[in-house]
Write an enzyme that holds these catalytic residues in place. Structure first.
Site, PDB file in Angstrom:
ATOM      1  N   HIS A  13     -34.162  37.820 -21.049  1.00  0.00           N
ATOM      2  CA  HIS A  13     -33.284  38.201 -22.372  1.00  0.00           C
ATOM      3  C   HIS A  13     -33.492  39.500 -23.064  1.00  0.00           C
ATOM      4  CE1 HIS A  13     -31.328  35.546 -25.731  1.00  0.00           C
ATOM      5  NE2 HIS A  13     -31.520  36.787 -26.166  1.00  0.00           N
ATOM      6  N   HIS A  15     -30.959  42.481 -24.983  1.00  0.00           N
ATOM      7  CA  HIS A  15     -29.606  43.099 -25.067  1.00  0.00           C
ATOM      8  C   HIS A  15     -29.841  44.794 -25.017  1.00  0.00           C
ATOM      9  CE1 HIS A  15     -28.263  39.479 -27.423  1.00  0.00           C
ATOM     10  NE2 HIS A  15     -29.589  39.297 -27.195  1.00  0.00           N
ATOM     11  N   HIS A 193     -26.821  31.881 -26.531  1.00  0.00           N
ATOM     12  CA  HIS A 193     -27.838  31.894 -27.407  1.00  0.00           C
ATOM     13  C   HIS A 193     -27.507  30.525 -28.222  1.00  0.00           C
ATOM     14  CE1 HIS A 193     -28.290  36.231 -26.794  1.00  0.00           C
ATOM     15  NE2 HIS A 193     -28.989  36.218 -27.796  1.00  0.00           N
ATOM     16  N   GLU A 196     -31.197  29.125 -32.358  1.00  0.00           N
ATOM     17  CA  GLU A 196     -32.002  30.275 -32.800  1.00  0.00           C
ATOM     18  C   GLU A 196     -31.814  30.183 -34.537  1.00  0.00           C
ATOM     19  OE1 GLU A 196     -30.492  34.091 -32.177  1.00  0.00           O
ATOM     20  OE2 GLU A 196     -32.287  35.122 -32.955  1.00  0.00           O
ATOM     21  N   ASP A 274     -35.704  40.333 -26.434  1.00  0.00           N
ATOM     22  CA  ASP A 274     -34.577  40.289 -27.165  1.00  0.00           C
ATOM     23  C   ASP A 274     -34.202  41.793 -27.378  1.00  0.00           C
ATOM     24  OD1 ASP A 274     -32.458  39.032 -28.113  1.00  0.00           O
ATOM     25  OD2 ASP A 274     -33.431  38.155 -29.904  1.00  0.00           O
ATOM     26  N   ASP A 275     -34.535  42.439 -28.713  1.00  0.00           N
ATOM     27  CA  ASP A 275     -34.227  43.673 -28.838  1.00  0.00           C
ATOM     28  C   ASP A 275     -35.332  44.361 -29.477  1.00  0.00           C
ATOM     29  OD1 ASP A 275     -31.017  43.091 -29.286  1.00  0.00           O
ATOM     30  OD2 ASP A 275     -32.167  41.483 -30.392  1.00  0.00           O
TER      31      ASP A 275
HETATM   32  N1  ADE Z   1     -27.869  39.941 -30.620  1.00  0.00           N
HETATM   33  C1  ADE Z   1     -28.880  40.792 -30.574  1.00  0.00           C
HETATM   34  N2  ADE Z   1     -30.008  39.998 -30.745  1.00  0.00           N
HETATM   35  C2  ADE Z   1     -29.503  38.939 -31.167  1.00  0.00           C
HETATM   36  C3  ADE Z   1     -30.062  37.520 -31.570  1.00  0.00           C
HETATM   37  N3  ADE Z   1     -31.447  37.474 -31.679  1.00  0.00           N
HETATM   38  N4  ADE Z   1     -29.555  36.543 -31.583  1.00  0.00           N
HETATM   39  C4  ADE Z   1     -28.006  36.735 -31.490  1.00  0.00           C
HETATM   40  N5  ADE Z   1     -27.460  37.697 -31.029  1.00  0.00           N
HETATM   41  C5  ADE Z   1     -28.132  38.808 -30.887  1.00  0.00           C
HETATM   42 ZN    ZN Z   2     -30.650  37.670 -27.812  1.00  0.00          ZN
END
Ligand code: ADE
Ligand code: ZN
Length: 331
Positions: A13, A15, A193, A196, A274-275
């Protein structure tokens, strides 16, 4: 000091644009004379105040990523960083929205550049990448159909899955069913997703309405233990991103994060970033923080890496090859 940072890791996971180092985006913006002011702190890191503001900053950071060559450079930079954290295999979310505005011809060109970079990274850094095509939920179901068409036309080989990201509070998952059906019929594996920013019902919708075999985050299933047990029994895999959840304020610390309880209860959890630059994390840091919070040792992390590889969407030959490396490293 322990060996966690060197342990071989599998990430499911991530992005791609969300993994762009802020200096990389600043550099591109300068090259192209694009003003994306206001999205950085004084120290150069990304600035955002909450999840919804994060989504806006994310989209602004995508502005200078204007052509296939930029995505080539981005992919190489991201994979070098992941490999430095010990990641052997990574699956990344790719959005045709940011790669040519969902135009199929343009999307093919972006994809070509991304796969070229992935091939180079495999040779140079020993990391393997696969892509999951991902509509952005708050862009709406119509755009998701165009995205699904891009996904279906390029399914197979590098493109292994279809997912959905963006604002979970926007619309209903079932509004996207047409797109998910199209992707599934093209042979793509499904993740979404959910859980969350919404609770257990959203996780149920991802599993039951969309037929997701993996859930992005899914952590708020913890608010309904019957659902947690069902996830464990059905073997649905959670792509958990603890550092992301803490950075965005869903949980106040790693210690309070439900991944520990879910693991103990038999849920197939995996560890993801994630990011990463947005949340000041790396796969190595996630391991270290989880070790500190739950006293997880190398055996736990090895089990979780194996769970992640089993749940990977790549073909069997690729999986067998990565498994050999994983087993050699874990003894
Ligand atoms: N796009 C990038 N990070 C995200 C996240 N944590 N939740 C949903 N969409 C995303
Ligand atoms: Zn994500």
């Amino acid at each position: 000091m322990n060996n966690l940072s060197k342990m071989p890791k599998i990430e499911l996971h991530l992005h791609l644009e969300g993994a762009a180092p802020p200096a990389f985006i600043r550099g591109l913006a300068k090259e192209k004379n694009i003003d994306i002011g206001g999205i950085f702190n004084e120290d150069g890191s990304y600035r955002f105040t909450n999840f919804w503001n994060f989504l806006k900053v994310y989209e602004a950071a995508c502005e200078p990523l204007k052509g296939p060559q930029d995505f080539y450079r981005l992919t190489l930079a991201v994979l070098e960083e992941s490999a430095a954290s010990g990641v052997l295999y990574s699956e990344t979310f790719l959005s045709p929205d940011f790669c040519g505005g969902r135009d199929l011809g343009a999307w093919r060109e972006y994809l070509h550049a991304i796969t070229e970079a992935a091939t180079k990274a495999e040779k140079d850094f020993g990391i393997t990448l696969r892509g999951i095509v991902t509509p952005i939920r708050h862009f709406g179901p119509e755009k998701a159909r165009e995205t699904a068409r891009c996904a279906a036309e390029t399914a197979g080989g590098f493109i292994t899955g279809f997912g959905i990201g963006g604002d979970e509070k926007s619309g209903e998952l079932k509004d996207f069913l047409w797109s998910f059906d199209m992707a599934r019929e093209a042979g793509l594996r499904i993740t979404a997703h959910a859980g969350e920013w919404k609770g257990p019902d959203e996780v149920r919708a991802a599993m039951n309405d969309l037929g997701a075999e993996r859930i992005g985050h899914g952590v708020r299933a913890i608010e309904d233990m019957a659902l947690v047990d069902e996830i464990a029994e059905r073997g649905v895999v959670l792509e958990v991103c603890p550092g992301s959840n803490v950075a965005l304020g869903i949980y106040s610390s790693f210690r309070k994060h439900p991944i520990g309880e879910m693991y103990d209860r038999g849920v197939k959890v995996t560890i993801n970033t994630d990011d990463p630059p947005f949340f000041h994390t790396t796969m190595a840091r996630e391991y270290e923080m989880l070790h500190q919070a739950f006293d997880w040792d190398e055996a736990v992390f090895a089990t979780i890496a194996r769970t992640a590889l089993d749940a990977a969407f790549c073909d069997a030959d690729t999986k067998t090859r990565i498994l050999k490396t994983l087993e050699q490293a874990n003894g």
